[in-house]
Write a protein that holds these residues in place. Structure first.
Motif, PDB file in Angstrom:
ATOM      1  N   ASP A  93      21.579 -74.588 -16.777  1.00  0.00           N
ATOM      2  CA  ASP A  93      21.499 -73.599 -15.699  1.00  0.00           C
ATOM      3  C   ASP A  93      22.893 -73.177 -15.233  1.00  0.00           C
ATOM      4  OD1 ASP A  93      18.746 -73.743 -15.797  1.00  0.00           O
ATOM      5  OD2 ASP A  93      18.581 -75.112 -14.101  1.00  0.00           O
ATOM      6  N   TYR A  94      23.748 -74.149 -14.970  1.00  0.00           N
ATOM      7  CA  TYR A  94      25.112 -73.833 -14.550  1.00  0.00           C
ATOM      8  C   TYR A  94      25.889 -73.141 -15.670  1.00  0.00           C
ATOM      9  CZ  TYR A  94      24.670 -76.547 -10.264  1.00  0.00           C
ATOM     10  OH  TYR A  94      24.288 -77.013  -9.039  1.00  0.00           O
ATOM     11  N   LEU A  95      25.700 -73.616 -16.882  1.00  0.00           N
ATOM     12  CA  LEU A  95      26.408 -73.026 -18.015  1.00  0.00           C
ATOM     13  C   LEU A  95      26.017 -71.563 -18.196  1.00  0.00           C
ATOM     14  CD1 LEU A  95      28.245 -73.541 -20.565  1.00  0.00           C
ATOM     15  CD2 LEU A  95      26.085 -73.761 -21.785  1.00  0.00           C
ATOM     16  N   LEU A  96      24.721 -71.286 -18.222  1.00  0.00           N
ATOM     17  CA  LEU A  96      24.261 -69.910 -18.383  1.00  0.00           C
ATOM     18  C   LEU A  96      24.656 -69.055 -17.186  1.00  0.00           C
ATOM     19  CD1 LEU A  96      20.744 -70.435 -19.984  1.00  0.00           C
ATOM     20  CD2 LEU A  96      22.793 -69.512 -21.074  1.00  0.00           C
ATOM     21  N   GLY A  97      24.556 -69.631 -15.990  1.00  0.00           N
ATOM     22  CA  GLY A  97      24.970 -68.896 -14.794  1.00  0.00           C
ATOM     23  C   GLY A  97      26.437 -68.539 -14.838  1.00  0.00           C
ATOM     24  N   ALA A  98      27.256 -69.491 -15.242  1.00  0.00           N
ATOM     25  CA  ALA A  98      28.697 -69.239 -15.332  1.00  0.00           C
ATOM     26  C   ALA A  98      29.007 -68.230 -16.424  1.00  0.00           C
ATOM     27  CB  ALA A  98      29.446 -70.551 -15.587  1.00  0.00           C
ATOM     28  N   PHE A  99      28.340 -68.358 -17.566  1.00  0.00           N
ATOM     29  CA  PHE A  99      28.591 -67.468 -18.693  1.00  0.00           C
ATOM     30  C   PHE A  99      28.146 -66.039 -18.376  1.00  0.00           C
ATOM     31  CE2 PHE A  99      27.756 -65.754 -22.979  1.00  0.00           C
ATOM     32  CZ  PHE A  99      28.973 -66.047 -23.584  1.00  0.00           C
ATOM     33  N   ILE A 100      26.954 -65.899 -17.821  1.00  0.00           N
ATOM     34  CA  ILE A 100      26.452 -64.566 -17.467  1.00  0.00           C
ATOM     35  C   ILE A 100      27.272 -63.981 -16.326  1.00  0.00           C
ATOM     36  CG2 ILE A 100      24.470 -63.329 -16.487  1.00  0.00           C
ATOM     37  CD1 ILE A 100      22.710 -65.349 -18.113  1.00  0.00           C
ATOM     38  N   GLY A 101      27.592 -64.817 -15.333  1.00  0.00           N
ATOM     39  CA  GLY A 101      28.432 -64.353 -14.232  1.00  0.00           C
ATOM     40  C   GLY A 101      29.794 -63.896 -14.711  1.00  0.00           C
ATOM     41  N   ALA A 103      30.503 -62.732 -17.691  1.00  0.00           N
ATOM     42  CA  ALA A 103      30.327 -61.469 -18.424  1.00  0.00           C
ATOM     43  C   ALA A 103      30.171 -60.295 -17.461  1.00  0.00           C
ATOM     44  CB  ALA A 103      29.122 -61.571 -19.348  1.00  0.00           C
ATOM     45  N   VAL A 104      29.398 -60.479 -16.394  1.00  0.00           N
ATOM     46  CA  VAL A 104      29.193 -59.407 -15.413  1.00  0.00           C
ATOM     47  C   VAL A 104      30.493 -59.083 -14.689  1.00  0.00           C
ATOM     48  CG1 VAL A 104      28.024 -58.836 -13.236  1.00  0.00           C
ATOM     49  CG2 VAL A 104      26.730 -59.836 -15.129  1.00  0.00           C
ATOM     50  N   VAL A 105      31.209 -60.108 -14.244  1.00  0.00           N
ATOM     51  CA  VAL A 105      32.471 -59.885 -13.538  1.00  0.00           C
ATOM     52  C   VAL A 105      33.497 -59.247 -14.472  1.00  0.00           C
ATOM     53  CG1 VAL A 105      34.393 -61.038 -12.353  1.00  0.00           C
ATOM     54  CG2 VAL A 105      32.045 -61.703 -11.866  1.00  0.00           C
ATOM     55  N   ASN A 106      33.526 -59.675 -15.727  1.00  0.00           N
ATOM     56  CA  ASN A 106      34.431 -59.073 -16.714  1.00  0.00           C
ATOM     57  C   ASN A 106      34.109 -57.593 -16.899  1.00  0.00           C
ATOM     58  OD1 ASN A 106      36.124 -58.509 -18.887  1.00  0.00           O
ATOM     59  ND2 ASN A 106      35.544 -60.327 -20.014  1.00  0.00           N
ATOM     60  N   LEU A 107      32.841 -57.274 -17.037  1.00  0.00           N
ATOM     61  CA  LEU A 107      32.424 -55.883 -17.204  1.00  0.00           C
ATOM     62  C   LEU A 107      32.784 -55.060 -15.967  1.00  0.00           C
ATOM     63  CD1 LEU A 107      30.946 -53.785 -18.947  1.00  0.00           C
ATOM     64  CD2 LEU A 107      28.826 -54.499 -17.819  1.00  0.00           C
ATOM     65  N   LEU A 108      32.513 -55.603 -14.786  1.00  0.00           N
ATOM     66  CA  LEU A 108      32.879 -54.894 -13.559  1.00  0.00           C
ATOM     67  C   LEU A 108      34.383 -54.663 -13.486  1.00  0.00           C
ATOM     68  CD1 LEU A 108      30.544 -56.595 -10.931  1.00  0.00           C
ATOM     69  CD2 LEU A 108      30.411 -54.251 -11.804  1.00  0.00           C
ATOM     70  N   TRP A 109      35.142 -55.667 -13.868  1.00  0.00           N
ATOM     71  CA  TRP A 109      36.601 -55.545 -13.878  1.00  0.00           C
ATOM     72  C   TRP A 109      37.037 -54.396 -14.786  1.00  0.00           C
ATOM     73  CZ3 TRP A 109      40.738 -57.812 -11.420  1.00  0.00           C
ATOM     74  CH2 TRP A 109      41.988 -57.590 -11.982  1.00  0.00           C
ATOM     75  N   LEU A 110      36.481 -54.366 -15.977  1.00  0.00           N
ATOM     76  CA  LEU A 110      36.866 -53.342 -16.944  1.00  0.00           C
ATOM     77  C   LEU A 110      36.427 -51.945 -16.523  1.00  0.00           C
ATOM     78  CD1 LEU A 110      36.119 -55.251 -20.260  1.00  0.00           C
ATOM     79  CD2 LEU A 110      38.356 -54.705 -19.293  1.00  0.00           C
ATOM     80  N   PRO A 143      39.522 -67.003 -15.997  1.00  0.00           N
ATOM     81  CA  PRO A 143      39.351 -66.542 -14.610  1.00  0.00           C
ATOM     82  C   PRO A 143      37.945 -65.990 -14.348  1.00  0.00           C
ATOM     83  CG  PRO A 143      41.406 -65.728 -15.498  1.00  0.00           C
ATOM     84  CD  PRO A 143      40.658 -66.345 -16.639  1.00  0.00           C
ATOM     85  N   PHE A 144      37.393 -65.299 -15.327  1.00  0.00           N
ATOM     86  CA  PHE A 144      36.047 -64.762 -15.156  1.00  0.00           C
ATOM     87  C   PHE A 144      35.019 -65.888 -15.164  1.00  0.00           C
ATOM     88  CE2 PHE A 144      38.468 -61.242 -17.092  1.00  0.00           C
ATOM     89  CZ  PHE A 144      38.368 -60.337 -16.035  1.00  0.00           C
ATOM     90  N   LEU A 145      35.256 -66.913 -15.978  1.00  0.00           N
ATOM     91  CA  LEU A 145      34.366 -68.064 -16.000  1.00  0.00           C
ATOM     92  C   LEU A 145      34.426 -68.817 -14.667  1.00  0.00           C
ATOM     93  CD1 LEU A 145      32.379 -69.520 -17.864  1.00  0.00           C
ATOM     94  CD2 LEU A 145      34.234 -71.070 -18.465  1.00  0.00           C
ATOM     95  N   LEU A 146      35.598 -68.900 -14.079  1.00  0.00           N
ATOM     96  CA  LEU A 146      35.752 -69.521 -12.758  1.00  0.00           C
ATOM     97  C   LEU A 146      34.878 -68.806 -11.735  1.00  0.00           C
ATOM     98  CD1 LEU A 146      37.173 -71.262 -10.547  1.00  0.00           C
ATOM     99  CD2 LEU A 146      38.987 -69.552 -10.556  1.00  0.00           C
TER     100      LEU A 146
END
Length: 157
Positions: A93-101, A103-110, A143-146
């Motif tokens: 749960d934490y792994l998928l949450g961190a990974f998806i989070g 990816a979303v933050v990375n996309l928003l950043w870009l 940083p995005f994973l954090l």
């Protein structure tokens, strides 16, 4: 609760190193993985309280998620080791949450950063080219994973 804070601080240190040096040291990734694995085997649960089976499932899931990206050149070996260590310390749960989070933050950043502050966007591209010779010029992933883990920890925990 204390182990979650330890994971957050560890990811913070990894994020700073990834931004500054464009790599993740083995002592940070493999060291944390080894400590998490020893804890898992000794106590029968992960740092965040999941069972040993859940921790091992998260580890294999981390490999499943990251090895294709590594093979395609989208993720570095340090990113694979970082997510694997996070998996051993937490659960799926934490792994998928961190990974998806992440990816979303990375996309928003870009998508958002070039529009909000074009000099920052160009400055980041230039800085990534001058941080260190040889390493990847892709955005650092730690940083995005954090941020992704912090969101997952807040949401799940």
């Amino acid at each position: 609760m204390i182990y979650g804070a330890v994971v957050l601080v560890w990811l913070g240190v990894c994020a700073v190193q990834d931004v500054r040096q464009r790599l993740l040291a083995n002592r940070l990734t493999l060291g944390a993985a080894l400590l998490a694995l020893i804890h898992l085997l000794w106590t029968g649960h992960t740092w965040l309280g999941a069972t040993a089976g859940e921790g091992m499932w998260a580890f294999f899931l981390a490999l499943l998620l990251t090895l294709p990206g590594y093979a395609l050149g989208r993720l570095g070996a340090g990113d694979v080791k970082l997510l694997s260590a996070l998996a051993l310390a937490s659960n799926a749960d934490y792994l998928l949450g961190a990974f998806i989070g992440a990816a979303v933050v990375n996309l928003l950043w870009l998508l958002v950063m070039p529009k909000l502050w074009p000099p920052m966007s160009q400055g980041l591209k230039n800085a990534l080219g001058h941080l260190a010779p040889g390493p990847s010029k892709k955005l650092p992933f730690a940083p995005f994973l954090l941020v992704g883990f912090a969101l997952a920890w807040f949401w799940i925990g």
